[in-house]
Structure formats: structure tokens, C-alpha cells
Design a protein around this motif. Structure first.
Motif, PDB file in Angstrom:
ATOM      1  N   ARG A  35       0.854  -1.182   0.000  1.00 18.01           N
ATOM      2  CA  ARG A  35       0.000   0.000   0.000  1.00 18.01           C
ATOM      3  C   ARG A  35       0.891   1.234   0.000  1.00 18.01           C
ATOM      4  NH1 ARG A  35      -4.051  -0.993   5.007  1.00 18.01           N
ATOM      5  NH2 ARG A  35      -2.386   0.306   5.896  1.00 18.01           N
ATOM      6  N   ASP A  41       0.770   4.009   1.643  1.00 14.73           N
ATOM      7  CA  ASP A  41       1.118   4.564   2.950  1.00 14.73           C
ATOM      8  C   ASP A  41       2.187   3.738   3.649  1.00 14.73           C
ATOM      9  OD1 ASP A  41      -1.046   2.652   3.133  1.00 14.73           O
ATOM     10  OD2 ASP A  41      -1.194   3.144   5.261  1.00 14.73           O
ATOM     11  N   ASP A  42       2.195   2.417   3.447  1.00 11.77           N
ATOM     12  CA  ASP A  42       3.250   1.590   4.028  1.00 11.77           C
ATOM     13  C   ASP A  42       4.595   1.883   3.361  1.00 11.77           C
ATOM     14  OD1 ASP A  42       1.431   0.423   5.726  1.00 11.77           O
ATOM     15  OD2 ASP A  42       1.929  -1.638   5.182  1.00 11.77           O
ATOM     16  N   ARG A  95       5.442   4.674   1.899  1.00 10.87           N
ATOM     17  CA  ARG A  95       5.860   6.022   2.307  1.00 10.87           C
ATOM     18  C   ARG A  95       6.509   5.974   3.690  1.00 10.87           C
ATOM     19  NH1 ARG A  95       1.354   7.949   1.608  1.00 10.87           N
ATOM     20  NH2 ARG A  95       1.630   8.458  -0.610  1.00 10.87           N
ATOM     21  N   ALA A  96       5.918   5.193   4.598  1.00  8.30           N
ATOM     22  CA  ALA A  96       6.494   5.054   5.939  1.00  8.30           C
ATOM     23  C   ALA A  96       7.858   4.376   5.876  1.00  8.30           C
ATOM     24  CB  ALA A  96       5.544   4.267   6.842  1.00  8.30           C
ATOM     25  N   ASP A 145       3.046   4.650  13.177  1.00 11.65           N
ATOM     26  CA  ASP A 145       3.806   5.413  12.194  1.00 11.65           C
ATOM     27  C   ASP A 145       5.257   4.953  12.107  1.00 11.65           C
ATOM     28  OD1 ASP A 145       1.617   7.011  11.558  1.00 11.65           O
ATOM     29  OD2 ASP A 145       2.088   8.488  13.110  1.00 11.65           O
ATOM     30  N   ALA A 183       5.504   6.491  -3.880  1.00  8.79           N
ATOM     31  CA  ALA A 183       5.198   6.711  -2.463  1.00  8.79           C
ATOM     32  C   ALA A 183       6.443   6.521  -1.606  1.00  8.79           C
ATOM     33  CB  ALA A 183       4.093   5.758  -2.015  1.00  8.79           C
TER      34      ALA A 183
END
Length: 266
Positions: free
Chosen positions: A68, A70-71, A73-74, A157, A197
């Protein structure tokens, strides 16, 4: 730890690096736990196989990573924090993480029964070199060495990293290329979106031609490192070897032609 290829001094350096990592809001690592004698590294008696070096680690908090944005990006943000911790370089192993000569040795070691696959690899690597794409760019420093999704957990996060067996000093873009390589292998049509991302989290601008060329070469290096591991430590039947070599040739050919999926549109 595997019984061959890892000296105790190397393992001790790895454990010292982990102890020196400063946790941040975006990054933590699974650290070794001392035994009752205060030692991080000990010996495990394995019946029939002698002794093997062993360490016990904290459980890596969080859940496995998902495909994903967001994962990813983290993960990029956590890697930026890791690369920014300059104190790690003093404790890291002085090993050569990126070697052009090792690429050639790995290809030369392919058995004669797979001459067609070997010829494809030789031609694709020669193509890259002819384009001037056979070097790593960017800053040098501490590298995780095997920075892929299977070696990360997400806890809120924060990304918790583990499996630092291949850590050392080298071009830090190797860690970026390893994520790109994993996306190329596993993420299909979503590879480019997930890569963007990841880059955003890392703080790296898109569209950098020099970075793109460096990543093309480092993806080749990382894939052939995985092939060398199979050569050194695994016994595979002919059909499985053919699949592995065909995959390697395809990866290097896509890198040479500039058609890696994760770099699409970059």
C-alpha cells in the motif's frame, strides 16, 4: 546464523550497529538481548552439525508490511532516518556491498548446461556498461543491505527493521534499489505507484536521470547477489535453476532496456 561465511567479529559488528541505532518516531530496530552472562552472541550446539553462532532478538513490533502507498511512504521515511545516523558508519562492517567484479564472477559460475541464460546475462550486462550504466551514485554510508518488505514491520507510524545480516558501508542507493527490486518482482502493475510513495517518504525527488541510471545498475547487482546466494548455499534441480536464471536474465534485460516497471514514468 549460518555455519559458514559469517565470522564472529562480523556478527559482533552487526550487533553493535543495532545497539547504536537511535529510535525515532519513524524508525526502530529489533535488537539483540543479552543472556544471563551479559553476552549478546553465544554458541548453539546443533546435534550432528557442531556449533553455530546464535543471538536472541527482541520481537519486531507491529505487523508485516502491505503493498500500500502509505506503508511504502512510511518505509521511505524510516530509511531516511537510518541513513541519516552517521554514527553507524564507525561500527559497520568494512565489506564491499557493490562489486562490479562480483557481477562477472556470478555469471561466470553459471553451469554449462545453462549456456543460453548465461549468454543473455552477459549480453545485457555488456549493454548496461556500453550505456555507461555500471556504477552507483549518491552518498556513501551505512546500508541495511537487504532492505525489503519482508524485513520490515509497521507499528503505527514507526517502521521496525530487522535482518541486518548484509549490512555494511556502501552506496546508500543500494537500499533504495532493493525496495525497487522487490517491487519489480512482487508488485506487478502497482510497482510504479508504490515506488513513488516510497521516494516521497524518503524525501527523494522523482525524475532524476542520474538516480534512475544508478538504480538500474543496483537492481542488477542485487538480483545477482541473490543468485550468488543460491549458487553458494542451495542445491536446486535443473528445472528450478532454469527458472531462476530466466528470471535473472529477464531482470537484467529490463534494466538494460530501461523498462523496469517500478521506474515507469520516472
Amino acid at each position: 546464523y549460518r555455519p559458514e561465511g559469517r565470522l564472529e567479529a562480523e556478527i559482533a559488528a552487526e550487533l553493535a550497529v543495532l545497539d547504536a541505532v537511535v529510535a525515532t518516531d519513524r524508525l526502530d530496530v529489533a535488537r539483540a538481548v543479552a543472556n544471563q552472562k551479559g553476552r549478546l552472541l553465544t554458541q548453539l550446539q546443533v546435534p550432528g552439525f557442531g556449533t553455530r553462532p546464535m543471538a536472541v532478538f527482541q520481537v519486531a513490533a507491529g505487523r508485516p508490511m502491505r503493498e500500500r502507498p502509505d506503508d511504502l511512504r512510511a518505509a521511505g521515511a524510516a530509511l531516511a532516518d537510518l541513513h541519516g545516523q552517521t554514527q553507524l558508519a564507525a561500527r559497520a562492517l568494512q565489506r564491499e556491498l557493490v562489486s562490479e567484479a562480483e557481477v562477472d564472477r556470478t555469471i561466470a559460475q553459471i553451469e554449462d548446461g545453462f549456456a543460453a541464460e548465461r549468454a543473455r546475462l552477459v549480453a545485457a550486462v555488456a549493454d548496461l556498461r556500453g550505456q555507461g550504466v555500471s556504477r552507483a551514485g549518491g552518498p556513501a554510508g551505512f546500508c541495511h543491505g537487504d532492505f525489503r518488505m519482508a524485513n520490515l514491520h509497521r507499528a503505527g507510524d514507526q517502521i521496525v527493521m530487522f535482518d541486518f545480516d548484509d549490512c555494511g558501508l556502501g552506496p546508500q542507493q543500494l537500499d533504495l534499489a532493493t525496495i525497487g527490486w522487490w517491487l519489480e518482482l512482487a508488485a506487478g502493475d502497482s510497482a510504479a505507484e508504490l515506488w513513488r510513495a516510497f521516494l516521497a517518504g524518503y524525501g527523494q525527488a522523482e525524475g532524476d536521470a542520474e538516480l534512475g541510471n544508478s538504480l538500474r545498475w543496483l537492481v542488477v547487482v542485487q538480483h545477482l547477489r541473490s543468485l550468488r546466494f543460491l549458487q553458494d548455499y542451495c542445491q536446486l534441480d535443473a528445472e528450478t535453476w532454469a527458472d531462476a536464471l530466466d528470471s535473472a536474465a529477464g531482470m537484467v534485460e529490463r534494466a538494460a532496456s530501461g523498462s523496469l516497471r517500478f521506474l515507469a514514468g520516472a
